[in-house]
Design a protein around this motif. Structure first.
Motif, PDB file in Angstrom:
ATOM      1  N   ARG A   1       0.858  -1.238  -0.161  1.00  0.00           N
ATOM      2  CA  ARG A   1       0.091   0.082   0.043  1.00  0.00           C
ATOM      3  C   ARG A   1       0.979   1.243  -0.036  1.00  0.00           C
ATOM      4  O   ARG A   1       1.675   1.445   0.884  1.00  0.00           O
ATOM      5  N   THR A   2       0.685   1.977  -1.003  1.00  0.00           N
ATOM      6  CA  THR A   2       1.528   3.229  -1.240  1.00  0.00           C
ATOM      7  C   THR A   2       0.759   4.609  -0.756  1.00  0.00           C
ATOM      8  O   THR A   2      -0.226   4.846  -1.378  1.00  0.00           O
ATOM      9  N   TRP A   3       1.110   5.397   0.239  1.00  0.00           N
ATOM     10  CA  TRP A   3       0.522   6.595   0.593  1.00  0.00           C
ATOM     11  C   TRP A   3       0.737   7.673  -0.683  1.00  0.00           C
ATOM     12  O   TRP A   3       1.402   8.076  -1.130  1.00  0.00           O
ATOM     13  N   SER A   4      -0.539   8.027  -0.723  1.00  0.00           N
ATOM     14  CA  SER A   4      -0.760   9.132  -1.894  1.00  0.00           C
ATOM     15  C   SER A   4      -1.222  10.345  -1.211  1.00  0.00           C
ATOM     16  O   SER A   4      -0.749  11.303  -1.687  1.00  0.00           O
ATOM     17  N   GLY A   5      -1.729  10.441   0.045  1.00  0.00           N
ATOM     18  CA  GLY A   5      -2.223  11.459   0.651  1.00  0.00           C
ATOM     19  C   GLY A   5      -3.276  12.251  -0.159  1.00  0.00           C
ATOM     20  O   GLY A   5      -3.737  13.569   0.112  1.00  0.00           O
ATOM     21  N   ASN A   6      -3.970  11.655  -1.211  1.00  0.00           N
ATOM     22  CA  ASN A   6      -5.115  12.125  -1.744  1.00  0.00           C
ATOM     23  C   ASN A   6      -6.472  12.098  -1.348  1.00  0.00           C
ATOM     24  O   ASN A   6      -7.448  12.651  -1.613  1.00  0.00           O
TER      25      ASN A   6
ATOM     26  N   TRP B   1      -5.382   7.379   8.015  1.00  0.00           N
ATOM     27  CA  TRP B   1      -4.874   6.238   7.117  1.00  0.00           C
ATOM     28  C   TRP B   1      -6.361   5.736   6.783  1.00  0.00           C
ATOM     29  O   TRP B   1      -6.289   5.026   5.473  1.00  0.00           O
ATOM     30  N   SER B   2      -7.276   5.624   7.496  1.00  0.00           N
ATOM     31  CA  SER B   2      -8.712   5.027   6.911  1.00  0.00           C
ATOM     32  C   SER B   2      -9.518   6.045   6.150  1.00  0.00           C
ATOM     33  O   SER B   2     -10.482   5.661   5.639  1.00  0.00           O
ATOM     34  N   ALA B   3      -8.805   7.119   5.794  1.00  0.00           N
ATOM     35  CA  ALA B   3      -9.702   8.267   4.983  1.00  0.00           C
ATOM     36  C   ALA B   3     -10.167   7.394   3.756  1.00  0.00           C
ATOM     37  O   ALA B   3      -9.278   7.153   2.733  1.00  0.00           O
ATOM     38  N   ASP B   4     -11.369   7.516   3.434  1.00  0.00           N
ATOM     39  CA  ASP B   4     -11.676   6.745   2.094  1.00  0.00           C
ATOM     40  C   ASP B   4     -13.326   7.256   1.831  1.00  0.00           C
ATOM     41  O   ASP B   4     -14.423   6.981   2.472  1.00  0.00           O
ATOM     42  N   GLN B   5     -13.266   8.473   1.138  1.00  0.00           N
ATOM     43  CA  GLN B   5     -14.603   8.980   0.883  1.00  0.00           C
ATOM     44  C   GLN B   5     -14.954   9.236  -0.663  1.00  0.00           C
ATOM     45  O   GLN B   5     -13.905   8.865  -1.524  1.00  0.00           O
ATOM     46  N   TYR B   6     -15.989   9.591  -0.898  1.00  0.00           N
ATOM     47  CA  TYR B   6     -16.340   9.676  -2.278  1.00  0.00           C
ATOM     48  C   TYR B   6     -16.822  11.230  -2.250  1.00  0.00           C
ATOM     49  O   TYR B   6     -17.427  11.723  -1.468  1.00  0.00           O
ATOM     50  N   LEU B   7     -16.261  11.909  -3.356  1.00  0.00           N
ATOM     51  CA  LEU B   7     -16.546  13.364  -3.731  1.00  0.00           C
ATOM     52  C   LEU B   7     -16.973  13.660  -4.914  1.00  0.00           C
ATOM     53  O   LEU B   7     -15.987  13.206  -5.924  1.00  0.00           O
ATOM     54  N   PHE B   8     -17.787  14.011  -5.241  1.00  0.00           N
ATOM     55  CA  PHE B   8     -18.669  14.342  -6.615  1.00  0.00           C
ATOM     56  C   PHE B   8     -18.415  13.109  -7.532  1.00  0.00           C
ATOM     57  O   PHE B   8     -17.780  13.367  -8.611  1.00  0.00           O
TER      58      PHE B   8
ATOM     59  N   SER C   1     -16.193  10.813  -7.417  1.00  0.00           N
ATOM     60  CA  SER C   1     -14.847  10.209  -7.510  1.00  0.00           C
ATOM     61  C   SER C   1     -14.409   9.713  -6.040  1.00  0.00           C
ATOM     62  O   SER C   1     -14.751  10.458  -4.952  1.00  0.00           O
ATOM     63  N   ARG C   2     -13.577   8.513  -5.844  1.00  0.00           N
ATOM     64  CA  ARG C   2     -13.201   8.015  -4.726  1.00  0.00           C
ATOM     65  C   ARG C   2     -12.056   8.894  -4.324  1.00  0.00           C
ATOM     66  O   ARG C   2     -11.136   9.177  -5.153  1.00  0.00           O
ATOM     67  N   MET C   3     -12.039   9.501  -3.143  1.00  0.00           N
ATOM     68  CA  MET C   3     -10.801  10.088  -2.456  1.00  0.00           C
ATOM     69  C   MET C   3     -10.437   9.261  -1.570  1.00  0.00           C
ATOM     70  O   MET C   3     -10.953   8.890  -0.411  1.00  0.00           O
ATOM     71  N   ASN C   4      -8.903   8.760  -1.572  1.00  0.00           N
ATOM     72  CA  ASN C   4      -8.344   7.744  -0.705  1.00  0.00           C
ATOM     73  C   ASN C   4      -6.921   8.138  -0.681  1.00  0.00           C
ATOM     74  O   ASN C   4      -6.233   8.604  -1.527  1.00  0.00           O
ATOM     75  N   ASN C   5      -6.416   8.060   0.669  1.00  0.00           N
ATOM     76  CA  ASN C   5      -4.882   8.363   0.708  1.00  0.00           C
ATOM     77  C   ASN C   5      -3.965   7.041   0.493  1.00  0.00           C
ATOM     78  O   ASN C   5      -2.901   7.367   0.524  1.00  0.00           O
ATOM     79  N   TRP C   6      -4.357   6.156  -0.049  1.00  0.00           N
ATOM     80  CA  TRP C   6      -3.556   4.892  -0.558  1.00  0.00           C
ATOM     81  C   TRP C   6      -3.713   4.810  -2.273  1.00  0.00           C
ATOM     82  O   TRP C   6      -4.887   4.852  -2.576  1.00  0.00           O
ATOM     83  N   SER C   7      -2.691   4.674  -2.641  1.00  0.00           N
ATOM     84  CA  SER C   7      -2.805   4.770  -4.199  1.00  0.00           C
ATOM     85  C   SER C   7      -3.438   3.464  -4.777  1.00  0.00           C
ATOM     86  O   SER C   7      -3.955   3.442  -5.771  1.00  0.00           O
ATOM     87  N   GLN C   8      -3.547   2.364  -3.963  1.00  0.00           N
ATOM     88  CA  GLN C   8      -4.322   1.377  -4.398  1.00  0.00           C
ATOM     89  C   GLN C   8      -5.761   1.227  -4.004  1.00  0.00           C
ATOM     90  O   GLN C   8      -6.368   0.437  -4.272  1.00  0.00           O
ATOM     91  N   GLU C   9      -6.096   2.484  -3.518  1.00  0.00           N
ATOM     92  CA  GLU C   9      -7.511   2.555  -3.166  1.00  0.00           C
ATOM     93  C   GLU C   9      -8.050   1.719  -2.234  1.00  0.00           C
ATOM     94  O   GLU C   9      -9.405   2.020  -1.940  1.00  0.00           O
TER      95      GLU C   9
ATOM     96  N   ASN D   1      -2.499   7.093  12.029  1.00  0.00           N
ATOM     97  CA  ASN D   1      -3.069   5.593  11.824  1.00  0.00           C
ATOM     98  C   ASN D   1      -4.148   5.689  12.787  1.00  0.00           C
ATOM     99  O   ASN D   1      -4.060   5.829  14.179  1.00  0.00           O
ATOM    100  N   ASP D   2      -5.448   5.734  12.221  1.00  0.00           N
ATOM    101  CA  ASP D   2      -6.493   5.359  13.067  1.00  0.00           C
ATOM    102  C   ASP D   2      -7.309   4.069  12.894  1.00  0.00           C
ATOM    103  O   ASP D   2      -8.370   3.925  13.399  1.00  0.00           O
ATOM    104  N   LEU D   3      -6.393   3.177  12.311  1.00  0.00           N
ATOM    105  CA  LEU D   3      -6.891   1.702  12.239  1.00  0.00           C
ATOM    106  C   LEU D   3      -6.452   1.010  13.557  1.00  0.00           C
ATOM    107  O   LEU D   3      -5.329   1.569  14.150  1.00  0.00           O
ATOM    108  N   VAL D   4      -7.081  -0.075  14.044  1.00  0.00           N
ATOM    109  CA  VAL D   4      -6.559  -0.754  15.346  1.00  0.00           C
ATOM    110  C   VAL D   4      -6.064  -2.172  14.574  1.00  0.00           C
ATOM    111  O   VAL D   4      -6.790  -2.758  13.802  1.00  0.00           O
TER     112      VAL D   4
END
Length: 191
Positions: free
Chosen positions: A43-48, A54-61, A63-71, A92-95
């Motif tokens: 998993r490669t951090w893109s910061g997008n 780390w768990s940021a995974d939302q849809y905006l307009f 489009s999927r917005m994720n901090n990891w390049s592999q989505e 890191n907000d993952l447990v």
């Protein structure tokens, strides 16, 4: 379909034993196949993503917005690579995350990783020309090597070696309330 038990000796001790053995083998095979580990990913951090979690995974307009390049957010067994310069101070907000390794890519900015604890089964390597800071707690789940490269690693989070071997190379500093270790350029120290 014909009943396969008709080929077993009926009403005999051997027949019942064979039937129980057959059921046991089928049960073991089914259980074994369902518990095979998934293949780990890098998993490669893109910061997008919309935030530095780390768990940021939302849809905006749409489009999927994720901090990891592999989505996909990291799961246990994954190798994490931090690259680029977006959301360089992230959390890191993952447990219960057990990672296979962590590296900072050549050309990446200075990152500061904080948040929930990690278990580590591999190495930490800094390939960038920036000092990388680890503020999150790390527990070794296997023998590990940490290499600070030319710029170094600073571990200020709690470190639990859990009686596992740890080798520090090239400008690695562990500085927290429990332990202070510093390893200079080119030197290696094992604990």
């Amino acid at each position: 379909m014909k009943n396969p038990s008709r080929f077993l000796p009926q009403g005999t001790r051997q027949g019942h034993a064979l039937k129980r053995l057959s059921l046991a083998i089928v049960s073991l095979l089914a259980t074994g196949l369902s518990t095979l580990p998934a293949h780990a990913a890098t998993r490669t951090w893109s910061g997008n993503g919309l935030g530095s979690y780390w768990s940021a995974d939302q849809y905006l307009f749409g489009s999927r917005m994720n901090n990891w390049s592999q989505e996909d957010v990291p799961v246990s067994g994954d190798m994490l690579v931090f690259a680029g310069s977006k959301n360089a101070s992230n959390r890191n907000d993952l447990v219960n995350l057990n990672i296979a390794g962590l590296s900072f890519a050549a050309g990446s900015t200075a990152f500061t990783l904080s948040g929930n604890a990690l278990a580590l089964t591999g190495s930490i390597i800094n390939l960038s020309n920036q000092l990388q800071t680890l503020e999150l707690p790390i527990t070794l789940a296997a023998t590990s090597t940490w290499d600070g490269g030319t710029a170094g690693l600073l571990m200020s989070g709690a470190l639990n070696t859990a009686n596992r071997g740890l080798t520090l190379k090239n400008k690695v500093e562990v500085s927290n309330a429990d332990t202070d270790w510093t390893v200079g350029q080119g030197a290696a120290q094992s604990f």
